[in-house]
Design a protein around this motif. Structure first.
Motif, short mmCIF file in Angstrom:
data_model
loop_
_atom_site.label_atom_id
_atom_site.label_comp_id
_atom_site.label_asym_id
_atom_site.label_seq_id
_atom_site.Cartn_x
_atom_site.Cartn_y
_atom_site.Cartn_z
N SER A 96 0.84 -1.19 0.00
CA SER A 96 0.00 0.00 0.00
C SER A 96 0.88 1.24 0.00
CB SER A 96 -0.87 -0.02 1.24
OG SER A 96 -0.05 0.09 2.38
N PRO A 97 0.32 2.39 -0.34
CA PRO A 97 1.10 3.63 -0.30
C PRO A 97 1.75 3.84 1.06
CG PRO A 97 -1.01 4.04 -1.36
CD PRO A 97 -1.04 2.62 -0.87
N SER A 183 -4.80 -6.18 -3.71
CA SER A 183 -3.75 -5.30 -3.22
C SER A 183 -3.46 -5.64 -1.77
CB SER A 183 -4.19 -3.84 -3.32
OG SER A 183 -5.29 -3.62 -2.47
N ASP A 184 -2.35 -5.09 -1.26
CA ASP A 184 -2.12 -5.17 0.16
C ASP A 184 -2.11 -6.62 0.66
OD1 ASP A 184 -1.61 -3.81 2.46
OD2 ASP A 184 -3.69 -3.50 3.03
N CYS B 45 -4.24 -2.43 8.07
CA CYS B 45 -5.59 -1.88 8.07
C CYS B 45 -5.66 -0.38 7.89
CB CYS B 45 -6.34 -2.28 9.33
SG CYS B 45 -5.90 -1.33 10.79
N LYS B 126 -8.69 3.97 -5.78
CA LYS B 126 -8.62 2.63 -5.18
C LYS B 126 -7.18 2.27 -4.79
CE LYS B 126 -12.69 0.48 -7.25
NZ LYS B 126 -13.15 -0.70 -8.00
N ASP B 127 -6.24 2.62 -5.66
CA ASP B 127 -4.83 2.39 -5.32
C ASP B 127 -4.46 3.16 -4.06
OD1 ASP B 127 -4.18 0.65 -7.37
OD2 ASP B 127 -3.70 2.27 -8.77
N GLY B 128 -4.96 4.38 -3.99
CA GLY B 128 -4.64 5.22 -2.83
C GLY B 128 -5.23 4.69 -1.54
N LEU B 129 -6.32 3.95 -1.64
CA LEU B 129 -6.98 3.41 -0.44
C LEU B 129 -6.59 1.96 -0.17
CD1 LEU B 129 -10.67 4.70 -0.89
CD2 LEU B 129 -8.82 5.78 0.39
N ALA B 130 -5.66 1.44 -0.97
CA ALA B 130 -5.37 0.01 -0.90
C ALA B 130 -4.92 -0.45 0.48
CB ALA B 130 -4.30 -0.35 -1.94
N GLY B 131 -4.38 0.43 1.28
CA GLY B 131 -3.91 0.02 2.60
C GLY B 131 -4.85 0.42 3.72
N ASN B 132 -6.07 0.77 3.39
CA ASN B 132 -7.03 1.16 4.43
C ASN B 132 -8.25 0.26 4.35
OD1 ASN B 132 -5.41 3.71 3.68
ND2 ASN B 132 -6.36 4.24 5.63
N LEU B 133 -8.38 -0.60 5.36
CA LEU B 133 -9.52 -1.52 5.36
C LEU B 133 -10.74 -0.87 5.99
CD1 LEU B 133 -7.78 -4.83 6.52
CD2 LEU B 133 -8.42 -4.17 4.19
N ILE C 165 -13.22 -3.40 12.48
CA ILE C 165 -11.85 -2.85 12.53
C ILE C 165 -11.45 -2.53 13.98
CG2 ILE C 165 -10.25 -1.16 11.53
CD1 ILE C 165 -11.40 -3.06 9.45
N VAL C 641 -4.94 -9.82 9.97
CA VAL C 641 -5.59 -9.36 8.75
C VAL C 641 -4.66 -9.46 7.55
CG1 VAL C 641 -7.38 -7.91 9.75
CG2 VAL C 641 -5.12 -6.95 9.40
N THR C 648 -10.33 -5.23 -0.06
CA THR C 648 -9.88 -3.84 0.00
C THR C 648 -10.68 -3.05 -1.03
OG1 THR C 648 -8.26 -4.09 -1.75
CG2 THR C 648 -7.50 -4.60 0.47
N ALA C 649 -10.41 -1.75 -1.11
CA ALA C 649 -11.10 -0.93 -2.11
C ALA C 649 -10.86 -1.49 -3.51
CB ALA C 649 -10.60 0.51 -2.03
N LYS C 650 -9.69 -2.06 -3.72
CA LYS C 650 -9.38 -2.59 -5.06
C LYS C 650 -10.15 -3.86 -5.39
CE LYS C 650 -5.69 -1.93 -7.20
NZ LYS C 650 -4.35 -1.90 -7.78
#
Lengths: 279, 157, 715
Positions: A96-97, A183-184, B45, B126-133, C165, C641, C648-650
């Protein structure tokens, strides 16, 4: 105790004095050494934090190849015009970013996880790891540097200074990271294939690496030579695929199973061979 | 024990302690800033996300050594800005908040993304949010909120 | 009057977005202690000896010997201990709490505890049935014959973990002579009753002189995971607070939460039918087996939900339905959004498709033929009394998604076979799947009437401020907004003139738990009833208190023993269509889009309901294609997790959703249940989409690339 080195030289001196845990971005060390929240992570012994050593953060190109300082952040790889597309592709999908902003290339190499996402790319680029200690500089091929999961031949007084990727030409590139989600995710397996064809379509070079299906990244020069021959002679690839099948020895774990890892790796190989014009 | 300084929400602050301590714990325990949450403790997350030199980083994975003399902005600091207000309004308008536990991290991710890419496409969001669950929303309303705020005419970013 | 469905801002938006909302982990009481759970590290056996280290001053260990009442968590059955007495039934079962101020010292004490066990052979198979139900419908007398073909299908599903979460957490403290609990929960009164029981306080005694209070803190997601499980934390803390009279916080780490909190029941559902070759379904037989883990908990009620959904959105004349809860030496399973229905609806939706395929008839025709109509009988021989608008909903969903032309096209593609030897990176199979489903709103059977007996109050003060007094919890689904909206709308007063705080058992009556999609329909119904009363009796600037009590509609007839009658007062309905791409090389599935239509009666706030629709569906799709959790020798393998994959969003996709307007006569403004419904159709829709894409029958969720590979290789 955490040592915050003044500069690179100070780092080498400190490493000479005692065995230290080297921390850069922290994205691996902090997970591995997790403690109850509020408590200090259980890092073994004293540590040295090199995150802010600007001397280790650079990307430059010369006749010997592309030099990437170990402290270069993953995000910086994405932003640099010097970085080859295959490495960018791997970095884009690996994290992730939030991780890319602090995680470093040196960390991914030093961590030596079979699922380390930049590693298959570094293997096909014949990457050389440059280690330094007060005793001097030591260059070692990545094949010899990584010896097993989490295991490298780095001596405790050494630091990964930089990695050197040989600039190779390619006309075809195939990369697939197979994770639990889009992702992630930690890789269940990954595959990279590169080939270079001339104007007549003759393949001059082919390189293949598999991640997360053996205790180290799987890359085999002999099989690549055979594959190159076969690609140019329209010979059947079955024997070669069988040979690769022997090299791919994945495990069952909480993220996937050996059967899938193996078969999927071979499907990717076949798909790549087809892309390169083979049978 | 070390005594170091860093910039927290635009103010120079001091930290005294083990430099391997997680920034998240320092924010919550030493500075009483509980807007950054611990959801997983291993960087997956994004509930603990903060802006580290203007970029999203998981504070649960950031040792204090990395923070020395650097800039950290938490949701508490960011929430005083004009950009925040625009994001907040858009999140409200689009129903992007349910249980709220991931929300501060989502706001941080939004800011980090828009800082680099003021008019992101849906895929880039979506790429920008990829690490936020987020387990409540299915993400659509969050994505809509970010699209809307990035399409504002006042060019905040 | 404005349409109540028109959305307003949620009241807690700003505090949540700005990070000011204080969840239980953010609350620091003065002089607060930390607690950590010391757990058994064997799977099954007996504790022979336990030795605690010498404790430094101000450090404590609290275990079974400190319990004043009976050592079990009061849920339904008296079987799950609060602390292990001597028998260990699953890996990680709690033995004691270690309490103190310094976490390092607590960990040191835990390291110093030594336990000698005598290990026993654990059971992981479906052998030890601890709860059994069965019921028949119609006259299931048919047998296999030349005219009647027997078709069978066995469907399997694994655990699903909630992954709210915010991990589980509770603070216990002693205040005004009361053992008090503050934490993440769905059901304040479940916790209060459990705490009373563990402290040995009789309800009558409590009535006279209250010794226990429970207050809800903002909840960072729940999905059923904070229904009964927090009672365990509360009981443990109550024992400690009762003994020590100090404030103690017990906050789970993510790994501890994933390993040792409840999950959705793994299940095996065997379906059989006797059917003519033209597709006349004469009889359907369902055998449901669910894994309850080490203790019964809510498993019996979960099993009932599953069994009652045995005919899905269809009506069959003759049925035999049986079901068992099996005890295994694994972490207890529990409530999770849908509560047994997701397992059954997945199985039924796959089965009817598989019946049609076996008979080579059009699945859509077969499904339409048996789709429930108003007046049809339910699986338990009750009646679908209200209008069923599924045909309109199905048409709508099919139109907006192009379902029919897509299925036909994709079917042809896969049936045409593929002569290519290998596949290029971007080669995909395409598929689309559609699920039809329903969900009974509120508690099963006579639960509301017999067990819950909901009470709701409205209090108006001298400034005409109206306070809603209910025990319902806002866990993100927005009831702090919708309940106030309901009252303000009915009284035609400004929204700000209505108050609703997080419930505190010292102030609110027991309006029941925040579960079973009952909160708006049942509690909201009572709130509206009270509001109407208040409106009638309104006296400006006078204090007024209105109370309403639940009364089961007269038409609902239910027999708890035979499971015959009207299991629910009303049903919500849904249609999901999901489109996927499956990589021909790696079998990874990519979600392309979803199209949904729901009948939840009437939305009290449309945007809030749309949020439920999106979130529920993605949880359902995750259950159907991504979320793998299993145990190895009784130990959960996916403890983080990182390893337990949620979308995820993706992984999400554009979701088009439509709500029908079909007000339910007895619901507030026509509202029915919504929260659970939205999860139920996701798994079958995505599984059917994958089935359509790969041309192989799917019998198991999640449909992972690993499973797809198995299916593709079994030519």
């Amino acid at each position: 105790m955490v040592i915050l080195p003044k500069d690179y030289k100070h780092t080498l001196d400190a490493l000479q004095d005692e065995k230290l845990t080297i921390i850069a971005g922290g994205t691996d060390v902090m997970v591995k050494n997790r403690n109850w929240s509020g408590l200090i992570p259980r890092v073994e012994g004293n540590s040295i934090n090199i995150f802010q050593l600007n001397e280790l953060s650079y990307i430059r190109e010369d006749e010997s190849g592309l030099h990437i300082g170990a402290g270069t952040k993953l995000e910086e790889l994405l932003n640099s015009p010097l970085i080859f597309e295959p490495l960018k592709a791997a970095v884009r999908e690996m994290a992730s970013p939030a991780i890319r902003h602090v995680g470093t290339i040196g960390g991914n190499v030093g961590n030596a996880s079979p699922a380390g996402d930049t590693l298959p790319i570094l293997y096909v680029y014949d990457t050389v790891i440059v280690l330094e200690s007060v005793e001097g500089i030591r260059e070692i091929s990545i094949f010899e540097f990584i010896t097993g999961p989490g295991k490298t031949t780095r001596k405790s007084n050494e630091i990964i200074k930089e990695i050197i990727l040989k600039n190779i030409d390619y006309t075809g590139f195939y990369y697939e990271k197979v994770g639990g989600r889009r992702s992630d995710a930690i890789s269940k397996l990954s595959f990279v294939g590169l080939y270079n064809a001339d104007e007549k379509g003759t393949i001059k070079d082919v390189r293949i690496a598999f991640g997360a299906v053996y205790k180290t990244i799987v890359r085999n020069h002999e099989l690549e030579r055979q594959l190159l021959q076969s690609l140019n002679s329209e010979k059947s690839m079955e024997d070669i695929i069988d040979e690769y099948s022997q090299l791919i020895q994945p495990i069952d774990d909480q993220r996937s199973n050996a059967n899938y890892r193996k078969n999927c790796s071979l499907s990717l190989l076949k798909s790549f061979i087809q892309m390169a014009g083979g049978n | 024990m070390s005594r170091v300084e860093f910039i927290l929400n635009e103010k120079k602050v001091e930290f005294e302690g083990d430099l391997n301590k997680r920034l998240l714990d320092v924010l919550r325990d030493d500075f009483g800033l509980f807007g950054s949450k611990e959801g997983c403790g291993e960087g997956e997350c994004g509930a603990c996300a903060i802006l580290f030199n203007d970029e999203i980083v998981n504070s649960c994975l950031l040792p204090m050594a990395n923070v020395v003399n650097q800039r950290v902005m938490t949701i508490e600091g960011f929430s005083t800005t004009k950009k925040y207000k625009a994001i907040e309004q858009s999140f409200m308008d689009h129903g992007a908040v349910q249980c709220g536990y991931c929300t501060p991290g989502m706001i941080i991710a939004t800011e980090s993304l828009l800082n680099k890419n003021a008019k992101p496409t849906e895929e880039e969001i979506k790429d920008g949010l990829a690490g936020n669950l987020c387990r409540c929303t299915g993400y659509n309303m969050i994505i809509d909120a970010i699209i809307a705020v990035s399409r504002r005419e006042d060019d905040l970013w | 009057m404005k349409d109540i469905s028109i959305s307003i801002n949620k009241v807690d938006n700003i505090s949540k977005i700005s990070g000011k909302e204080a969840y239980v982990g953010d609350i620091k009481l003065p002089d607060m202690y930390h607690a950590k759970t010391f757990r058994a590290n064997i799977i099954k056996g007996t504790i022979k000896k336990i030795t605690y280290p010498n404790l430094p001053k101000d450090y404590y260990i609290v275990d079974a010997s400190d319990i004043p009442g009976k050592n079990f968590v009061k849920i339904i059955f008296d079987d799950m201990p609060v602390f292990v007495e001597n028998k260990v039934s699953y890996y990680g079962e709690p033995i004691c709490l270690v309490i103190g101020k310094d976490k390092t010292e607590i960990l040191k004490i835990m390291d110093g505890i030594s336990v000698t066990y005598e290990e026993d052979t654990p059971e992981f198979e479906y052998k030890d049935a601890v709860i059994h139900y069965d019921f028949n419908k119609g006259d299931p007398k048919y047998k296999e014959s030349d005219d009647l073909k027997l078709i069978e299908g066995t469907y399997d599903m694994g655990y699903q973990e909630h992954v709210y979460i915010e991990p589980q957490g509770m603070i216990g403290y002693f205040e005004n002579n009361k053992v008090s609990m503050l934490g993440a929960m769905q059901c304040p009164y479940y916790i209060k009753n459990a705490v009373l029981s563990i402290l040995g306080i009789e309800p009558e005694e409590e009535e006279k002189n209250s010794k226990v209070k429970v207050k809800q803190a903002p909840v960072g997601g729940a999905f059923g995971g904070k229904e009964e499980f927090p009672s365990l934390l509360a009981c443990q803390l109550a024992v400690a607070v009762n003994k020590l009279k100090i404030p103690i916080s017990l906050i789970y780490e993510r790994t501890e939460d994933m390993e040792f909190s409840t999950k959705r029941h793994p299940a095996t559902i065997e379906l059989k039918t006797l059917v003519t070759k033209e597709g006349d379904i004469k009889q359907v037989m369902a055998k449901v087996s669910i894994d309850g883990g080490a203790y019964k908990g809510l498993s019996g009620v979960v099993l009932q939900r599953a069994m009652l959904a045995a005919s899905g959105a269809y009506a069959f004349d003759n049925m035999i339905v049986t079901g068992d809860v099996f005890r295994t030496n694994t972490v207890p399973t529990g409530a999770f959004r849908g509560f047994g229905a997701p397992q059954m609806i997945f199985s039924v939706e796959m089965f009817i498709q598989h019946i049609a395929k076996t008979l080579s008839i059009n699945p859509l025709k077969l499904r339409k033929k048996y789709l429930v109509k108003q007046g049809d009988t339910t699986s338990t021989s009750g009646t679908f009394r209200d209008t069923v608008i599924m045909p309109d909903m199905i048409k709508k969903a099919m139109d907006i998604s192009n379902y029919e032309s897509k299925t036909t096209k994709y079917e042809k593609l896969i049936n045409a076979g593929n002569s290519v030897k290998g596949y290029s990176k971007d080669d995909v199979y395409r598929g689309v799947g559609m699920s039809w489903f329903l969900h009974g709103c509120g508690f099963t059977g006579s639960g509301e009437q017999k067990h819950i007996k909901a009470v709701v109050r409205l209090a108006k003060d001298a400034n005409n401020q109206v306070t809603i007094l209910i025990a319902s919890v806002d866990m993100g689904q927005g009831i702090k907004t919708t309940m106030r909206k309901l009252v303000a709308h009915e009284l035609e007063i400004p929204f700000e003139q209505v108050t609703l705080d997080d419930p505190d058992t010292d102030y609110v009556p027991d309006s029941g738990p925040t579960v079973a999609s009952r909160t708006m329909m049942i509690v909201g119904g009572l709130v509206l009833e009270a509001t109407k009363k208040l409106k009638k009796q309104w006296k400006d600037n006078e204090e007024q208190l209105i109370e309403t009590n639940y009364k089961q509609p007269d038409y609902v007839k239910w027999d708890d023993e035979t499971l015959i009658g009207d299991a629910y007062p009303a049903y919500s309905w849904g249609v999901n269509i999901v489109e996927v791409e499956v990589s021909k090389v790696t079998y990874q599935v990519n979600l392309v889009g979803t199209w949904s239509v729901y009948d939840i009666g009437k939305a009290i706030d449309e945007r809030i309901i749309m949020g439920q629709c999106d979130g529920g569906l993605l949880q359902g799709i995750g259950y159907g294609m991504l979320e793998v959790m299993n145990h190895k020798d009784g130990k959960i393998q996916q403890k983080s997790v990182t390893d337990y994959i949620i979308p995820t969003a993706k992984d999400s996709a554009k979701m088009e959703t439509h709500l029908m307007n079909n007000p339910f006569a007895l619901g507030p403004y026509g509202a029915k249940g919504a929260g659970e419904l939205t999860l139920i159709g996701g798994a079958p829709a995505v599984a059917l989409a994958i089935e359509n894409a790969i041309g192989k029958n799917v019998y198991k969720i999640p449909v992972t690339p690993e499973y797809i590979m198995e299916l593709m290789n079994n030519e």
